[in-house]
Enzyme design. Structure first.
Site, PDB file in Angstrom:
ATOM      1  N   ASP A 553       0.863  -1.181   0.000  1.00  0.00           N
ATOM      2  CA  ASP A 553       0.000   0.000   0.000  1.00  0.00           C
ATOM      3  C   ASP A 553       0.907   1.241   0.000  1.00  0.00           C
ATOM      4  O   ASP A 553       2.131   1.122   0.102  1.00  0.00           O
ATOM      5  CB  ASP A 553      -0.847  -0.061   1.281  1.00  0.00           C
ATOM      6  CG  ASP A 553      -2.050   0.864   1.247  1.00  0.00           C
ATOM      7  OD1 ASP A 553      -2.164   1.656   0.305  1.00  0.00           O
ATOM      8  OD2 ASP A 553      -2.856   0.792   2.185  1.00  0.00           O
ATOM      9  N   GLU A 556       2.513   5.172  -3.867  1.00  0.00           N
ATOM     10  CA  GLU A 556       2.465   6.220  -4.926  1.00  0.00           C
ATOM     11  C   GLU A 556       3.776   6.967  -5.068  1.00  0.00           C
ATOM     12  O   GLU A 556       4.089   7.336  -6.216  1.00  0.00           O
ATOM     13  CB  GLU A 556       1.320   7.192  -4.625  1.00  0.00           C
ATOM     14  CG  GLU A 556      -0.059   6.590  -4.698  1.00  0.00           C
ATOM     15  CD  GLU A 556      -0.406   5.666  -3.520  1.00  0.00           C
ATOM     16  OE1 GLU A 556       0.219   5.833  -2.443  1.00  0.00           O
ATOM     17  OE2 GLU A 556      -1.251   4.784  -3.685  1.00  0.00           O
ATOM     18  N   ASP A 630      -9.325   3.917  -1.303  1.00  0.00           N
ATOM     19  CA  ASP A 630     -10.164   4.203  -0.145  1.00  0.00           C
ATOM     20  C   ASP A 630     -11.511   4.787  -0.525  1.00  0.00           C
ATOM     21  O   ASP A 630     -11.730   5.995  -0.478  1.00  0.00           O
ATOM     22  CB  ASP A 630      -9.410   5.139   0.795  1.00  0.00           C
ATOM     23  CG  ASP A 630      -8.119   4.488   1.265  1.00  0.00           C
ATOM     24  OD1 ASP A 630      -8.048   3.237   1.249  1.00  0.00           O
ATOM     25  OD2 ASP A 630      -7.185   5.208   1.627  1.00  0.00           O
TER      26      ASP A 630
END
Ligand SMILES: *[C@@H]1O[C@H](CO)[C@@H](O)[C@H](O)[C@H]1NC(C)=O
Ligand SMILES: *[C@@H]1O[C@H](CO)[C@@H](O)[C@H](O)[C@H]1NC(C)=O
Length: 981
Positions: A553, A556, A630
């Protein structure tokens, strides 16, 4: 999972006070727009939009300063090389090397670089150590190397002062005409113009220039300013946003191009955005966006729907579609990219955009902050051709381990190993199958990855052993930020080996994330990837067994105190590339490093790794699954997930899903139930929830909800063979796993904007998820002139451009079967997919109007790579002239025989024929012949006549046929049945 909300700081006490305060000040309920740039806040986007405006200015349109120097053109072996000259008023011409490669399948690659930068004849400011070249390695990460061979048969048909013309492809079907001044290109297929580059003159390669400090302008002398329309230099040398300043050592360096699709009214792709599948116009107007689609991988907190805002991943691939043709563009650039889309109509009624005879052209404008200009033009001509060709370039989706197709149960967080064991037992108690349970960040000791919290997870192995008893798996999260803490072995090694991302001064970069102060592994560095591998071996990552897999996760990367919640653009990666150049690839290098680490946890243990990633780029499909980040527990987010997942398929990364139930907030029982009914049609199906939400494992809801959700999950498991076959298809030809209307029916314009219903692979299964509160029916659109049948009760719906209302009370999943397909199933309920391995199959034969049907089945061990050596079953099933046949589609390999031996006892236990002919009504037998059957045997046929709107059907029990061998079942009457309607 995103940044923490107000109530739950994941921050640990050390860094609590100051930073938490900073966050609380700006916390609000929805996406924080001020955290992310609009086009006019991004220097290069603003400059390029201004350029576009000046080119389309009605009274005095600008002219493009780029021309191809005809004398420089060389053509050899399917490749054209030459120089584009950019005329610049003050400093004289700038030379831009051009390469055009004519490839297979009607693809063309156009590359434009800058000579001065290539040769390093430039100065960087602020003593930057960054490379002087334009970034040219996006292809090294995204491309596989296949499909890049230029076609020697391509030929330069003519070259004059003004224009060059190249033809290539089968029968020289494809033609490119290159206008020299201003430079532009047209791509033709036969007599049809398909794609135009720089037809509108928006091409822009911002060349390197030294910064000249001009004396402060004399504010009183307006004369000069009026005569030369000076370029807006305000964003050339430095840009600030949200309190962060980008030092921009290379100055302005964007690349941009307009690309027009004449006659194409719909464009799809450009994942990842939360909006309709058919992309919207972006330069204002009724119902349109006023911002371009943005691609700059970001940790967007509580993202907004129906928006061109960037999300977590970027795939700069776009398909343009019209009834007779599909073409594509792959813009291979890893820097921040914006794409404007506008449409124009000529002929017909200008207000109806094509539906009443007018021709629609779609215009796109691509803008990237840095790097070379590298674009693939793809001439299709079908959606399937594009999937194949794009997959060949960037890789087909991985064939995952089969458990990954099962149901995944996650939340932030299962609080202890005992909690996990308890959830595991409760699923069994309620007869709900699942394959994987997940641990979010709280399992670690103080957010130090590769460790376990000693108080809450004292005995991870016993938990993993319990899961293993039912062949279940555990997925744990590991993110790219490494806690900056003395004595933490991972950080110590990262620092001492010099494997972290560096800041602009070439020192280790430090930022804030879950653990507080953190460092980031630089997975662009091969040495960093090799080190990462060493961390996953069982003796180093203690407490893990071979049923533990990974979740990456925040890749980015998310940096809580960085500009736009990510890294500064002037950070330095391996090879001295600036972060700005590689940003969108960063997440992929990390999840790929994890994938390769998992491949080598133990010598001799070779199994297909499972890795879930949030951030992605073109090529991510080779080593990960993705989810849409999310989302929120509301009906709109449920509805938005369908086009998003369909778009993942169009974008060549089909193994995706949305958090079932919604991440933020508490879904109502009805919403959660509907979400499970929709979620069983996501290629990746995971229930997940934020730490502040109520527990919501499906067994907690009570009746009737628990039973309805359990039934939905069991349907997912029953259709496992169909899913696995669809994944196999995706892994061999790039086709989406779930498919949209335009993709399946490319000739039916009425379906081009439909993005709320989907087909599962090539099975003909069509679902329209219920996404509205209180809905008791859905409208489903049937394109082709074939009958469709309700999956559960065989109610007939006739197609041919018709919309049907299907009743859908809470317990009902709107799911139809298109006539003409054979669908493989496994009907015995089990606890997990691993326990279904040896279960017999059911075949559902859905006869079309001519009494025919076909389908395929792919199966293998679901675990190893032996299938690459032929250890698989690949069958073609056909029903024609009253005979159902199973024939082999697989190729023999070294491991075929031994695999088939293990599958010998696996049979077809049941065959259901929907739309069974009336002539079977007085028959009660079929005869079966085939490999391993002496002569022929009889099997019982039971016929059920039509009832009201429900089709006739028949069932054959225990035909005695093996799933892996050739056989034929002869039905009593060979004449074609007439359809019941
Ligand atoms: C510009 O003109 C104003 C008004 O005449 C004057 O006050 C000011 O000093 C001038 N500025 C410069 C830089 O000459
Ligand atoms: C993935 O990792 C392998 C092994 O380190 C490497 O060879 C390859 O270049 C990587 N690819 C990507 C896209 O990161």
């Amino acid at each position: 999972m995103a940044r923490s909300s107000r109530r739950s700081s994941g921050w640990g006490l050390t860094c609590f006070s100051v930073l938490l305060l900073l966050f609380l000040i700006s916390s609000s309920v929805a996406v924080k727009h001020h955290d992310f740039k609009r086009c006019d806040q991004s220097g290069f986007c603003k400059r390029n939009r201004a350029l576009a405006d000046s080119m389309t200015e009605k009274s005095s349109p600008g002219s493009s300063p780029y021309q191809l120097d005809a004398a420089s053109v060389k053509f050899k072996d399917g490749r054209l090389e030459g120089s584009i000259i950019k005329t610049v008023q003050d400093t004289g011409p700038v030379k831009l090397p051009l390469t055009i490669s004519f490839l297979e399948r009607g693809n063309v690659r156009v590359i434009i670089d800058e000579e001065k930068r290539r040769k390093g004849e430039v100065e960087l400011r602020h003593g930057s150590v960054a490379r002087k070249e334009r970034y040219n390695e996006a292809g090294a990460w995204a491309l596989t190397g296949a499909g890049l061979q230029s076609q020697k048969s391509a030929s330069l048909k003519k070259i004059s002062k003004d224009v060059s013309e190249v033809s290539w492809g089968p029968d020289s079907r494809f033609k490119a005409t290159i206008q020299h001044a201003p430079f532009s290109m047209e791509f033709w297929s036969g007599d049809d113009k398909q794609i135009v580059l720089n037809g509108r003159g928006f091409m822009n390669v911002e060349h390197w220039r030294p910064k000249i400090d001009k004396p402060a302008a004399d504010e009183n002398s307006t004369q000069e300013a009026a005569s030369t329309p000076a370029e807006d230099e305000s964003t050339w040398w430095e840009e600030s946003f949200g309190g962060n300043t980008d030092s921009k050592p290379k100055g302005p360096e964007s690349v941009a191009m307009d690309i027009t699709f004449p006659g194409y009214g719909h464009v799809y792709g450009l994942a990842e955005h939360a909006g309709p599948l058919s992309l919207k116009q972006t330069r204002g107007g009724d119902g349109n966006y006023d911002q371009p689609y943005r691609m700059y991988n970001s940790d967007i907190f509580e993202y907004e729907l129906d928006s061109p805002m960037t999300l977590y991943g970027s795939i700069p691939f776009l398909q343009a579609h019209r009834t007779d043709s599909t073409v594509g563009i792959f813009w291979l650039n890893a820097a921040e990219t914006w794409v404007d889309i506008t449409k124009s109509t000529h002929g017909g009624n200008p207000l109806t955009l094509g539906l009443s005879g007018g021709v629609v052209d779609t215009h796109t404008h691509w803008m990237s902050e840095s790097g070379i200009l590298d674009v693939f033009v793809m001439l299709g001509p079908t959606p399937k051709d594009l999937s194949k060709s794009y997959g060949e370039l960037t890789g087909y989706t991985q064939l995952p381990a089969s458990f990954a197709l099962g149901y995944h149960q996650c939340r932030w967080n299962y609080v202890s190993d005992e909690d996990v064991k308890d959830v595991d037992r409760k699923f069994d108690k309620h007869n709900i199958p699942y394959d994987v349970i997940w641990l979010d960040i709280e399992y670690t000791d103080d957010k130090q990855y590769f460790t376990w919290d000693p108080h809450t997870f004292p005995d991870p192995t016993s938990m993993e052993q319990q899961l293993d008893e039912t062949e279940r798996k555990l997925v744990v999260i590991i993110d790219p930020h490494i806690k900056n803490k003395g004595g933490y072995f991972v950080d110590e090694e990262l620092k001492s080996k010099g494997l972290a991302v560096k800041n602009k001064d070439n020192n280790i970069f430090e930022g804030w994330c879950w653990p507080g102060s953190s460092h980031w592994i630089d997975a662009f560095n091969p040495a960093a990837r090799a080190w990462w591998k060493s961390l996953f071996t069982y003796d180093r990552f203690k407490g893990t067994m071979n049923n533990v897999w990974l979740w990456n996760d925040m890749n980015e990367p998310s940096v809580f105190n960085g500009p736009e919640i990510t890294m500064p653009r002037d950070n330095i990666h391996h090879g001295d590339w600036e972060h700005r150049d590689v940003h969108n690839i960063n997440g992929m290098t990390f999840h790929n490093a994890t994938y390769h680490a998992l491949l080598e946890r133990k010598k001799g243990e070779v199994r297909r790794p499972f890795v879930l990633t949030r951030s992605f780029y073109a090529g991510s499909q080779r080593s990960a699954a993705m989810w849409t980040g999310d989302n929120q527990a509301n009906w709109d987010h449920l509805a938005a997930s369908i086009p998003m997942i369909l778009n993942q398929g169009v974008s060549g990364f089909p193994f995706g899903g949305a958090d079932v139930g919604g991440f933020f907030g508490n879904p109502s029982k009805e919403l959660q139930t509907r979400w499970y009914q929709a979620g069983i049609f996501y290629p990746f199906m995971r229930g997940h929830a934020h730490i502040d939400t109520r527990r919501r494992e499906p067994y907690l809801l009570g009746e009737p909800y628990t039973s309805i959700m359990a039934k939905a999950i069991r349907l997912r498991y029953a259709l496992f063979p169909a899913w696995y076959t669809a994944f196999h298809e995706a892994s061999t030809d790039g086709s989406p796993i779930v498919r949209s209307q335009y993709y399946v029916h490319p000739g039916d314009e009425k379906g081009f904007a439909i993005d709320d219903q989907l087909y599962l692979g090539s099975t003909g299964l069509l679902t329209k998820p219920v996404t509205a509160e209180g809905a008791e029916s859905v409208d489903i659109y049937l394109s082709d002139d074939e009958n469709y049948y309700d999956y559960f009760d065989y109610t007939i719906y006739n197609g041919g451009s018709k919309t049907h209302k299907i009743t859908a009370q809470l317990e009902k999943i709107p799911l139809l079967m298109q006539g003409g397909h054979i669908i493989p199933r496994k009907d015995r309920p089990r606890k997990s997919s691993g326990l279904m391995k040896w279960d017999p199959y059911t075949l559902v034969v859905v006869l079309d109007k001519d009494g025919e049907a076909q389908g395929t089945l792919y199966a293998d061990d679901g675990e190893t790579f032996d299938y690459e050596q032929g250890a698989s079953i690949h069958r073609q099933f056909t029903f024609a002239s009253g005979e159902l046949k199973s024939t082999n589609l697989g190729a023999k390999g070294a491991k075929t025989a031994s695999y088939l031996k293990t599958m010998k006892e696996v049979t077809v236990e049941k065959i259901i024929v929907v739309n069974a002919p009336a002539t079977w009504s007085d028959q009660n037998e079929v005869s079966v012949t085939g490999e391993g059957i002496k002569g022929s045997v009889q099997a019982e046929l039971i016929y059920h006549g039509p009832a009201g709107s429900k089709a006739a059907w028949a069932v054959i029990r225990r035909p005695g046929t093996s799933i892996s061998s050739d056989w034929t079942i002869s039905f009593p009457e060979t004449s074609s049945p007439k359809s019941e309607l």
